[in-house]
Every structure is written in C-alpha cells, then in structure tokens.
Design an enzyme around this catalytic site. Structure first.
Site, PDB file in Angstrom:
ATOM      1  N   GLU A  27       4.580 -37.405 -29.376  1.00 48.44           N
ATOM      2  CA  GLU A  27       3.605 -38.651 -29.308  1.00 48.44           C
ATOM      3  C   GLU A  27       2.838 -39.173 -30.900  1.00 48.44           C
ATOM      4  OE1 GLU A  27      -0.292 -38.978 -27.290  1.00 48.44           O
ATOM      5  OE2 GLU A  27       0.298 -40.793 -26.873  1.00 48.44           O
ATOM      6  N   HIS A  29       0.249 -38.989 -33.965  1.00 51.61           N
ATOM      7  CA  HIS A  29      -0.866 -38.677 -33.717  1.00 51.61           C
ATOM      8  C   HIS A  29      -1.773 -39.011 -35.523  1.00 51.61           C
ATOM      9  CE1 HIS A  29      -0.201 -36.841 -30.137  1.00 51.61           C
ATOM     10  NE2 HIS A  29      -1.494 -36.189 -29.677  1.00 51.61           N
ATOM     11  N   ASP A  38       0.234 -32.681 -28.824  1.00 51.70           N
ATOM     12  CA  ASP A  38      -0.014 -32.329 -27.150  1.00 51.70           C
ATOM     13  C   ASP A  38       0.290 -31.483 -27.146  1.00 51.70           C
ATOM     14  OD1 ASP A  38      -1.789 -34.817 -27.959  1.00 51.70           O
ATOM     15  OD2 ASP A  38      -0.711 -36.493 -26.613  1.00 51.70           O
ATOM     16  N   HIS A 113      -1.973 -34.280 -23.017  1.00 55.76           N
ATOM     17  CA  HIS A 113      -1.612 -35.193 -22.649  1.00 55.76           C
ATOM     18  C   HIS A 113      -1.731 -35.973 -21.566  1.00 55.76           C
ATOM     19  CE1 HIS A 113       0.756 -39.088 -24.092  1.00 55.76           C
ATOM     20  NE2 HIS A 113       1.321 -38.657 -23.468  1.00 55.76           N
ATOM     21  N   GLU A 115      -1.713 -39.312 -20.569  1.00 56.38           N
ATOM     22  CA  GLU A 115      -1.419 -39.702 -20.008  1.00 56.38           C
ATOM     23  C   GLU A 115      -0.402 -39.451 -18.727  1.00 56.38           C
ATOM     24  OE1 GLU A 115      -1.162 -39.882 -22.884  1.00 56.38           O
ATOM     25  OE2 GLU A 115      -1.907 -42.595 -23.802  1.00 56.38           O
ATOM     26  N   HIS A 168      -7.795 -39.588 -29.617  1.00 52.91           N
ATOM     27  CA  HIS A 168      -6.950 -39.451 -30.258  1.00 52.91           C
ATOM     28  C   HIS A 168      -6.347 -39.436 -30.942  1.00 52.91           C
ATOM     29  CE1 HIS A 168      -2.568 -39.856 -29.625  1.00 52.91           C
ATOM     30  NE2 HIS A 168      -2.086 -40.728 -30.567  1.00 52.91           N
ATOM     31  N   GLU A 173      -8.822 -33.246 -31.642  1.00 47.68           N
ATOM     32  CA  GLU A 173      -7.185 -32.235 -31.730  1.00 47.68           C
ATOM     33  C   GLU A 173      -7.374 -32.319 -33.350  1.00 47.68           C
ATOM     34  OE1 GLU A 173      -4.547 -35.051 -28.685  1.00 47.68           O
ATOM     35  OE2 GLU A 173      -5.135 -36.012 -30.324  1.00 47.68           O
TER      36      GLU A 173
END
Ligand code: ZN
Length: 249
Positions: A27, A29, A38, A113, A115, A168, A173
């Site tokens: 994904e 980032h 992630d 992650h 989701e 995010h 992160e």
C-alpha cells in the site's frame, strides 16, 4: 520460521513457543516510505516480541485488504495492490489450519494494516470453528498500535494526536521506519500537502476525495528515529506483557 528446517521447527514446537503471523499490505505510504511498511513494521515488532516471550515468527503476509481513503489513502494510488476480503480470509484461515496441524498451541496475529482487522477476525473465527473440540490452539489478534500508551502519544505529538486512522504514513509510521528500517526512508521527500479533510462517510467507487495527492494523511514533520524507538519499545514491552499473561499466566 522460514529460515529453519522442518526438523528444527518441530524441535522448537516441543517447547510450546508463541508463533507470530505478521499481517501487512502492499500500500502507498507517501513519497518518503516504501509500499511494504505495514508488513515490515508488523514483522519487526513480532520479531522483537518473539525474542522477549520465546517465540517464532512466520513469514509476513505482504498483501492485505483494500486500502480505504480515510485510513490508508484508498485504492487510487499506483502500487497499492489489495486482496478481496474473501481471499484474505481464505489465506489466513488456511495458514491457521496448517499451524494447528503442526501442533501450534499459541498463535498471535500481529496486524499492521488497519483495513485487515475484520477479515483476520473472520479467518480466526472460522478456523477455530473447524478445529476438533478441545484442540489446545489459542489465538490472539493484535493491532500493534493499540499497545502504544497514551503517555507516549502525548509525549510525541506536541500539537495533539490526530488519531491512528489519520496517522497513515505520518509521524508514527515514519518514526518507526526511521528506527527500524532507516535505509528505506527518504526524509528529503517528506510531503507538505496535508492534512486530509474527509467527510464522515465513504463513497464507492473510490475517487480519492479528501486524500492529499501525496497519500500522507497527516503531517510526518518532526519524525525521528528516537521517537520511533520510543514507540516501538513501548509497544513491544506492553505486547510481550499481554502475551505473557494470555499464554503463560
Ligand atoms: Zn501503514
């Protein structure tokens, strides 16, 4: 786990270790972090906690459920490659079934992650339902960020914590990556186009509305390896403590 032989694995299982399955995603980032953040963070945390509780880490899942605009920037970015929910459920259920067949009794899913959460849950629920009555396998599902104490958040966010969904590719992160995988972070590419402004609802098909062009949902300015290490250390010690209680108390 993937770096030892089946013979060594079998010998390790005799001691009743905690087996960790890190669950990530491929994904976007932002322009400053790699697509695999992630899975990398989940795996690195799993390794550190495994060292503390006498554990073994399975290879991470490098793909996850579809990115959602309000927590991951959504599916409109090149590079983000996601699974349908039923496939994620199926893969994780298959893996759990195999671990159960090996005789694993203590399993931890470390989700990196957001989701993924309910699809991992469904995989666990349906895998457990399939086990023979009285099978000793116990599974713990974790979202690693939940172990970060408020005191650390207060300390790190001088202007107030925006919430984990908006974090995010942002301060947390980025700092964790600076602590754990600094060679993969490009601080000179840190964007300045946020923060995201979202409605409280979602529209489909996804159109990327409200998502900053960089894909970073809140500011990562001020990210540092020192902050990252503080976050990682707090998460790992609290997760180790929780698992110690769940599995060995
Ligand atoms: Zn992430």
């Amino acid at each position: 786990m993937d770096r030892i032989s089946w013979v060594d694995y079998q010998a390790r299982l005799a001691a009743g270790p905690v087996l960790f399955l890190p669950c990530g995603a491929l994904e976007q980032h932002g322009p400053h972090l790699p697509l695999g953040v992630d899975a990398m963070l989940a795996a690195d945390i799993a390794c550190r906690v495994a060292a503390a509780v006498g554990g073994l880490v399975a290879p991470p899942l490098n793909y996850g459920y579809k990115s959602q605009a309000r927590c991951g920037g959504g599916q409109t970015f090149p590079g983000t490659a996601s699974l349908d929910g039923e496939h994620l459920i199926g893969v994780v259920r298959d893996i759990i079934r195999e671990f159960a067949r090996h005789g694993v009794e203590r399993l931890v899913l470390v989700d990196g992650h957001y989701e993924n959460q309910w699809f991992l849950t469904e995989a666990i629920e349906t895998a457990v339902r399939e086990l023979a009555p009285g099978h000793p396998l116990k599974i713990v599902r974790t979202e690693y960020w939940e172990f970060c104490p408020q005191s650390v958040l207060d300390d790190i966010f001088e202007n107030g914590f925006p919430g984990f969904a908006l974090e995010h590719a942002a301060l947390i992160e980025t700092s964790m990556m600076l602590a754990l995988r600094p060679e993969l972070v490009a601080m000179d590419k840190l964007p300045d186009d946020g923060p995201a402004a979202f409605p409280v609802h979602d529209c489909y098909p996804q159109d990327g509305r409200g998502v900053p062009p960089s894909g970073v949902l809140a500011s990562a300015v001020g990210a540092s390896a020192a902050k990252g290490e503080k976050i990682v250390a707090a998460i790992c010690s609290r997760m180790a403590e929780a698992l110690q209680k769940e599995f060995f108390a």
